[in-house]
Design an enzyme around this catalytic site. Structure first.
Site, PDB file in Angstrom:
ATOM      1  N   CYS A   1     100.134  39.116   2.809  1.00 27.17           N
ATOM      2  CA  CYS A   1     100.343  40.507   2.402  1.00 27.17           C
ATOM      3  C   CYS A   1     100.098  41.467   3.572  1.00 27.17           C
ATOM      4  O   CYS A   1     100.923  41.553   4.474  1.00 27.17           O
ATOM      5  CB  CYS A   1      99.490  40.835   1.188  1.00 27.17           C
ATOM      6  SG  CYS A   1     100.031  42.336   0.318  1.00 27.17           S
TER       7      CYS A   1
ATOM      8  N   GLU B   1      95.184  33.311  -2.015  1.00 31.07           N
ATOM      9  CA  GLU B   1      93.713  33.267  -2.102  1.00 31.07           C
ATOM     10  C   GLU B   1      93.194  33.819  -3.424  1.00 31.07           C
ATOM     11  O   GLU B   1      92.020  33.631  -3.745  1.00 31.07           O
ATOM     12  CB  GLU B   1      93.100  34.031  -0.922  1.00 31.07           C
ATOM     13  CG  GLU B   1      93.149  35.546  -1.005  1.00 31.07           C
ATOM     14  CD  GLU B   1      94.489  36.143  -0.607  1.00 31.07           C
ATOM     15  OE1 GLU B   1      94.586  37.376  -0.528  1.00 31.07           O
ATOM     16  OE2 GLU B   1      95.450  35.369  -0.374  1.00 31.07           O
TER      17      GLU B   1
ATOM     18  N   HIS C   1      99.515  36.624  -2.445  1.00 31.03           N
ATOM     19  CA  HIS C   1      98.104  36.324  -2.208  1.00 31.03           C
ATOM     20  C   HIS C   1      97.722  34.945  -2.774  1.00 31.03           C
ATOM     21  O   HIS C   1      97.228  34.857  -3.904  1.00 31.03           O
ATOM     22  CB  HIS C   1      97.216  37.365  -2.881  1.00 31.03           C
ATOM     23  CG  HIS C   1      97.305  38.735  -2.305  1.00 31.03           C
ATOM     24  ND1 HIS C   1      96.440  39.201  -1.344  1.00 31.03           N
ATOM     25  CD2 HIS C   1      98.164  39.750  -2.557  1.00 31.03           C
ATOM     26  CE1 HIS C   1      96.754  40.448  -1.028  1.00 31.03           C
ATOM     27  NE2 HIS C   1      97.798  40.804  -1.754  1.00 31.03           N
TER      28      HIS C   1
END
EC number: 3.5.1.2
Length: 229
Positions: free
Chosen positions: A92, A207, A205
């Site tokens: 991002c 994560e 994302h």
């Protein structure tokens, strides 16, 4: 020892640290402990210099670039990516920083690290309230396997997309690999994952999920990029 840093100036660095440690544990199983990963936060040029690879997390790209300048990290980051050509992954906001150009920037623009010969459009999918999760096919995670892997739950939060390829030199290391696309409402599909040489970027994302597959894949790419390999 393979030292993998996560730029810890702002944004979702803690989440990346957690998934990288899980991915490192996964890779250590079955590899006879050949590689030991040191997953660490990076806030100074000295910490960056100790790294074999680096993750640039999501967050606010303008803030990240400003703090990098104030911390004396911007030029070392450019050298890490473009001169030393060590493995780097941006998610991002991290992807935005790794592009050579960005559109829809704030007044006055922003400093970029570069490394990907593309122009990125910031906040392509809208504001924070327009964030969403969508399953995306990631063929690069299953290369060499006969069966197609499960889609990845991609989290898009004010996410950028690549909207223009810039001039590329003829060398193989400058070839841009488009690794994943997301169907757009307009013409064609939006590029949401790509790689160029040592630089890997995702619009979304990983994560922010419990799915460790991309982190495992990327650490495996880091291993393959080591001089002895």
């Amino acid at each position: 020892m393979v030292t993998v840093g996560v730029l810890a100036l702002q944004g979702g660095f803690a989440e990346h640290l957690g998934l990288l440690k899980r991915a490192a544990h996964y890779l250590s199983i079955g590899r006879e402990q050949r590689f030991v990963f040191d997953i660490t936060e990076v806030r100074t040029p000295e910490q960056l210099a100790a790294c074999d690879a680096l993750v640039l997390p999501g967050g606010e790209s303008t803030t990240l670039s400003l703090v990098a300048v104030q911390s004396g990290l911007l030029e070392p980051l450019r050298e890490f990516v473009k001169i030393s050509k060590k493995p780097v992954w941006g998610t991002c906001a991290g992807l935005i920083l790794l592009c050579e150009e960005a559109s829809a920037t704030k007044r006055g623009g922003q400093e970029l690290i570069g490394g990907l010969d593309v122009k990125v459009h910031r906040n392509h999918f809208g504001r924070q309230l327009q964030s969403f999760v969508q399953d995306v096919d990631l063929p690069f995670l299953t290369q060499g396997e006969k069966q197609k892997g499960a889609p990845f739950p991609a989290v898009f939060i004010r996410a950028p997309v690549v909207d223009q390829m810039l001039h590329q030199a003829g060398s193989p290391e400058r070839t841009i690999e488009i690794l994943a696309k997301y169907p757009s409402n307009g013409e064609g599909d939006d590029i949401v994952a790509l790689r160029q040489g040592n630089v890997f970027g995702t619009s979304f994302h990983p994560e922010l999920t419990d799915d460790v597959r991309i982190h495992v894949w990327w650490l495996d790419q880091v291993i393959k990029a080591l001089p002895e390999n």
